[in-house]
Design a protein around this motif. Structure first.
Motif, PDB file in Angstrom:
ATOM      1  N   GLN A 164       0.824  -1.209   0.000  1.00 10.22           N
ATOM      2  CA  GLN A 164       0.000   0.000   0.000  1.00 10.22           C
ATOM      3  C   GLN A 164       0.855   1.255   0.000  1.00 10.22           C
ATOM      4  OE1 GLN A 164      -1.747   1.397   3.611  1.00 10.22           O
ATOM      5  NE2 GLN A 164      -3.671   1.981   2.634  1.00 10.22           N
ATOM      6  N   CYS A 165       0.573   2.157  -0.926  1.00 13.75           N
ATOM      7  CA  CYS A 165       1.150   3.500  -0.934  1.00 13.75           C
ATOM      8  C   CYS A 165      -0.017   4.473  -0.941  1.00 13.75           C
ATOM      9  CB  CYS A 165       2.043   3.705  -2.155  1.00 13.75           C
ATOM     10  SG  CYS A 165       3.545   2.721  -2.099  1.00 13.75           S
ATOM     11  N   THR A 166      -0.305   5.044   0.195  1.00 10.41           N
ATOM     12  CA  THR A 166      -1.521   5.823   0.363  1.00 10.41           C
ATOM     13  C   THR A 166      -1.519   7.105  -0.464  1.00 10.41           C
ATOM     14  OG1 THR A 166      -2.930   6.953   1.969  1.00 10.41           O
ATOM     15  CG2 THR A 166      -0.561   6.980   2.393  1.00 10.41           C
ATOM     16  N   PRO A 167      -2.665   7.483  -1.026  1.00  8.93           N
ATOM     17  CA  PRO A 167      -2.775   8.776  -1.707  1.00  8.93           C
ATOM     18  C   PRO A 167      -3.190   9.904  -0.762  1.00  8.93           C
ATOM     19  CG  PRO A 167      -4.760   7.511  -2.092  1.00  8.93           C
ATOM     20  CD  PRO A 167      -3.860   6.641  -1.248  1.00  8.93           C
ATOM     21  N   TYR A 168      -3.363   9.582   0.521  1.00  4.01           N
ATOM     22  CA  TYR A 168      -3.866  10.584   1.468  1.00  4.01           C
ATOM     23  C   TYR A 168      -2.708  11.391   2.064  1.00  4.01           C
ATOM     24  CZ  TYR A 168      -8.219   8.004   1.001  1.00  4.01           C
ATOM     25  OH  TYR A 168      -9.339   7.398   0.493  1.00  4.01           O
ATOM     26  N   PHE A 169      -2.343  12.453   1.352  1.00  2.00           N
ATOM     27  CA  PHE A 169      -1.248  13.327   1.778  1.00  2.00           C
ATOM     28  C   PHE A 169      -1.744  14.575   2.509  1.00  2.00           C
ATOM     29  CE2 PHE A 169       1.004  10.713  -1.146  1.00  2.00           C
ATOM     30  CZ  PHE A 169       2.361  10.868  -0.904  1.00  2.00           C
ATOM     31  N   GLY A 170      -3.052  14.773   2.574  1.00  2.00           N
ATOM     32  CA  GLY A 170      -3.593  16.033   3.060  1.00  2.00           C
ATOM     33  C   GLY A 170      -3.142  16.428   4.452  1.00  2.00           C
ATOM     34  N   LYS A 171      -3.374  15.576   5.439  1.00  2.00           N
ATOM     35  CA  LYS A 171      -3.054  15.930   6.819  1.00  2.00           C
ATOM     36  C   LYS A 171      -1.567  16.200   6.998  1.00  2.00           C
ATOM     37  CE  LYS A 171      -3.457  14.425  11.627  1.00  2.00           C
ATOM     38  NZ  LYS A 171      -2.081  14.860  11.959  1.00  2.00           N
ATOM     39  N   THR A 172      -0.730  15.297   6.496  1.00  2.00           N
ATOM     40  CA  THR A 172       0.717  15.466   6.657  1.00  2.00           C
ATOM     41  C   THR A 172       1.200  16.743   5.983  1.00  2.00           C
ATOM     42  OG1 THR A 172       1.016  13.062   6.729  1.00  2.00           O
ATOM     43  CG2 THR A 172       2.961  14.389   6.250  1.00  2.00           C
ATOM     44  N   THR A 173       0.688  17.009   4.777  1.00  2.00           N
ATOM     45  CA  THR A 173       1.123  18.185   4.026  1.00  2.00           C
ATOM     46  C   THR A 173       0.717  19.477   4.724  1.00  2.00           C
ATOM     47  OG1 THR A 173       0.963  16.958   1.951  1.00  2.00           O
ATOM     48  CG2 THR A 173       1.007  19.361   1.800  1.00  2.00           C
ATOM     49  N   PHE A 174      -0.514  19.548   5.203  1.00  2.61           N
ATOM     50  CA  PHE A 174      -0.972  20.792   5.818  1.00  2.61           C
ATOM     51  C   PHE A 174      -0.455  20.964   7.245  1.00  2.61           C
ATOM     52  CE2 PHE A 174      -3.548  21.022   2.103  1.00  2.61           C
ATOM     53  CZ  PHE A 174      -3.715  22.392   1.906  1.00  2.61           C
ATOM     54  N   ASP A 175      -0.189  19.872   7.941  1.00  2.00           N
ATOM     55  CA  ASP A 175       0.496  19.998   9.235  1.00  2.00           C
ATOM     56  C   ASP A 175       1.858  20.662   9.037  1.00  2.00           C
ATOM     57  OD1 ASP A 175      -1.601  18.804  10.554  1.00  2.00           O
ATOM     58  OD2 ASP A 175      -0.591  16.868  10.858  1.00  2.00           O
ATOM     59  N   LEU A 176       2.568  20.210   8.006  1.00  2.00           N
ATOM     60  CA  LEU A 176       3.884  20.771   7.708  1.00  2.00           C
ATOM     61  C   LEU A 176       3.770  22.214   7.223  1.00  2.00           C
ATOM     62  CD1 LEU A 176       6.946  20.367   7.333  1.00  2.00           C
ATOM     63  CD2 LEU A 176       6.460  19.447   5.073  1.00  2.00           C
ATOM     64  N   ALA A 177       2.824  22.477   6.332  1.00  2.00           N
ATOM     65  CA  ALA A 177       2.649  23.831   5.794  1.00  2.00           C
ATOM     66  C   ALA A 177       2.360  24.834   6.905  1.00  2.00           C
ATOM     67  CB  ALA A 177       1.522  23.838   4.764  1.00  2.00           C
ATOM     68  N   GLU A 178       1.560  24.431   7.868  1.00  2.00           N
ATOM     69  CA  GLU A 178       1.212  25.350   8.950  1.00  2.00           C
ATOM     70  C   GLU A 178       2.410  25.662   9.842  1.00  2.00           C
ATOM     71  OE1 GLU A 178      -2.234  23.455  10.620  1.00  2.00           O
ATOM     72  OE2 GLU A 178      -3.576  24.424   9.166  1.00  2.00           O
ATOM     73  N   LYS A 179       3.289  24.689  10.029  1.00  2.00           N
ATOM     74  CA  LYS A 179       4.520  24.965  10.777  1.00  2.00           C
ATOM     75  C   LYS A 179       5.383  25.976  10.028  1.00  2.00           C
ATOM     76  CE  LYS A 179       4.880  20.564  13.260  1.00  2.00           C
ATOM     77  NZ  LYS A 179       5.692  19.344  13.478  1.00  2.00           N
ATOM     78  N   ILE A 180       5.459  25.819   8.714  1.00  2.00           N
ATOM     79  CA  ILE A 180       6.245  26.752   7.898  1.00  2.00           C
ATOM     80  C   ILE A 180       5.663  28.158   7.995  1.00  2.00           C
ATOM     81  CG2 ILE A 180       6.896  27.337   5.523  1.00  2.00           C
ATOM     82  CD1 ILE A 180       6.919  24.255   4.992  1.00  2.00           C
ATOM     83  N   LEU A 181       4.347  28.259   7.872  1.00  2.00           N
ATOM     84  CA  LEU A 181       3.696  29.567   7.895  1.00  2.00           C
ATOM     85  C   LEU A 181       3.818  30.252   9.254  1.00  2.00           C
ATOM     86  CD1 LEU A 181       0.467  28.768   5.847  1.00  2.00           C
ATOM     87  CD2 LEU A 181       2.512  29.970   5.075  1.00  2.00           C
ATOM     88  N   LYS A 182       3.913  29.457  10.309  1.00  2.00           N
ATOM     89  CA  LYS A 182       4.044  30.022  11.655  1.00  2.00           C
ATOM     90  C   LYS A 182       5.496  30.278  12.040  1.00  2.00           C
ATOM     91  CE  LYS A 182      -0.163  27.748  13.353  1.00  2.00           C
ATOM     92  NZ  LYS A 182      -0.685  26.670  14.238  1.00  2.00           N
ATOM     93  N   GLY A 183       6.430  29.893  11.153  1.00  2.00           N
ATOM     94  CA  GLY A 183       7.841  30.091  11.456  1.00  2.00           C
ATOM     95  C   GLY A 183       8.391  29.093  12.451  1.00  2.00           C
ATOM     96  N   GLU A 184       7.710  27.957  12.608  1.00  2.00           N
ATOM     97  CA  GLU A 184       8.158  26.930  13.543  1.00  2.00           C
ATOM     98  C   GLU A 184       9.135  25.974  12.858  1.00  2.00           C
ATOM     99  OE1 GLU A 184       3.859  26.807  15.939  1.00  2.00           O
ATOM    100  OE2 GLU A 184       4.578  25.047  14.834  1.00  2.00           O
ATOM    101  N   SER A 185       9.875  25.214  13.653  1.00  2.00           N
ATOM    102  CA  SER A 185      10.778  24.221  13.083  1.00  2.00           C
ATOM    103  C   SER A 185       9.967  23.044  12.547  1.00  2.00           C
ATOM    104  CB  SER A 185      11.782  23.735  14.129  1.00  2.00           C
ATOM    105  OG  SER A 185      11.122  23.078  15.185  1.00  2.00           O
ATOM    106  N   TYR A 186      10.526  22.332  11.576  1.00  2.00           N
ATOM    107  CA  TYR A 186       9.811  21.237  10.928  1.00  2.00           C
ATOM    108  C   TYR A 186      10.823  20.288  10.304  1.00  2.00           C
ATOM    109  CZ  TYR A 186      10.985  24.049   6.855  1.00  2.00           C
ATOM    110  OH  TYR A 186      11.684  24.769   5.918  1.00  2.00           O
ATOM    111  N   GLU A 187      10.376  19.095   9.991  1.00  2.00           N
ATOM    112  CA  GLU A 187      11.215  18.124   9.297  1.00  2.00           C
ATOM    113  C   GLU A 187      11.136  18.393   7.800  1.00  2.00           C
ATOM    114  OE1 GLU A 187      13.254  15.986  10.713  1.00  2.00           O
ATOM    115  OE2 GLU A 187      12.613  16.716  12.676  1.00  2.00           O
TER     116      GLU A 187
END
Length: 349
Positions: free
Chosen positions: A293-316
């Motif tokens: 299985q290679c899931t097509p559900y990238f939404g949560k992971t992508t937007f969790d990361l995007a929100e860290k970027i927008l807030k200026g927080e550290s991220y992987e």
């Protein structure tokens, strides 16, 4: 004098702390300069997230796009996306158009690795943080405003497919030997390249297992059906033992070609990838040996990361999404349970 010394010491301390923070890679990356400005924190206007889809031409990618869109809307973002239709030149043009709208974040699912590398310079010139998903481009993450890559470990997926091949052939012959057909993904795409490397890493340990024919099916059902027709014409019944297919759409297309030709001898001797409901049904029936299985559900992971970027927080900066093995030999209960869930919820994946 004491006051002056105190001010100077405070300045030195601030500089030293800044230096330590920038050198601590294990703490994750920081948002690029200008990212917070693009986000307009505190603004009542919705932030714009732009998405360039390399090819929305199959159910996996439709699910991926829909999931990103639904996640964006649920979190209060404006979301705009464009389908490149598997054309690298069009995708670069799409990206330029999206950047002209000054999004807070640009998300790209590149149709090809090297051909889409210029999007890094394009995003950097526009000072827009770039996140690639599912696939990578030729530049390293951290170049310009290329801030993150969210992928699945396709080398490991390839290793799993290779090991399933070894397991099946060993069970069939009592030792690892046999002739294998391969239908690979889009030429030049990072998943296809990585999966191929993983497969060959495993099979190289077993010299009596040979891939006798390999051809791209472009991750498309109709294309794979044509490829399999050619394979069946070239290799009569009993001359090949196993099929490695790089996604479920192609596996189903290949199986249709087998049925049309009356060549169901390879049913049950197929390893596939993605975890599509129709393919898992074939696993449960025993007509596909295994599916990674290679899931097509990238939404949560992508937007969790995007929100860290927008807030200026550290991220992987590199995020690997885990995968699951489905088969009736080692994972029968989990495979049947997940398939029934997809059926009950009427989900394609």
């Amino acid at each position: 004098m004491k006051k002056l010394i105190s001010v100077l010491l405070a300045g030195v301390l601030a500089l030293s702390l800044t230096g330590c923070g920038s050198g601590n890679q294990s703490a994750g990356s920081a948002a690029p300069s200008g990212a917070a400005d693009a986000a307009q924190p505190g603004s009542s206007e919705k932030k714009l997230i732009a998405f360039s889809q390399g090819d929305n031409g199959n159910s996996w990618r439709v699910t991926c796009t829909d999931d990103l869109k639904a996640t964006a809307e649920a979190r209060g973002y404006e979301f705009v996306w464009v389908d490149a239709g598997a054309d690298p030149s069009k995708q670069l043009s799409d990206i330029q158009d999206l950047l002209s709208r000054k999004p807070s974040i640009l998300i790209v699912d590149p149709v090809q690795t090297d051909a889409l590398t210029p999007c890094v310079d394009m995003a950097t010139k526009a000072n827009v943080p770039l996140i690639t998903i599912d696939r990578a481009v030729g530049a390293k993450v951290g170049t310009g405003t290329y801030v993150a890559n969210i992928v699945q470990d396709f080398v490991e997926v390839g290793r799993q497919a290779g090991q399933y091949t070894v397991d099946y052939l060993t069970k069939k012959y009592g030792k690892p030997q046999g002739k294998v057909l391969e239908i690979s993904g889009t030429v030049g795409s990072s998943p296809s390249i990585d999966e191929s490397n993983g497969i060959r890493e495993v099979l190289s340990k077993y010299p009596d297992i040979k891939i006798v024919a390999s051809q791209s099916g472009d991750y498309a059902r109709a294309t794979a059906r044509t490829v399999m027709d050619d394979f069946l014409n070239k290799y009569p019944k009993g001359s090949v033992d196993f099929l490695i297919s790089y996604n479920d759409e192609m596996s189903l297309g290949a199986m249709q070609a087998m049925e049309d030709a009356g060549r169901t001898d390879l049913f049950g001797a197929i390893v596939s990838k993605d975890g599509m409901r129709d393919a898992l049904g074939e696993v449960v029936k025993g007509r596909i040996y295994a599916c990674v299985q290679c899931t097509p559900y990238f939404g949560k992971t992508t937007f969790d990361l995007a929100e860290k970027i927008l807030k200026g927080e550290s991220y992987e900066s590199t995020v690997n999404i885990p995968f699951t093995d489905f088969d009736m030999a080692k994972n029968k209960a989990a495979t049947e349970e997940y398939y029934q869930k997809l059926m009950k919820d009427n989900l394609a994946y």
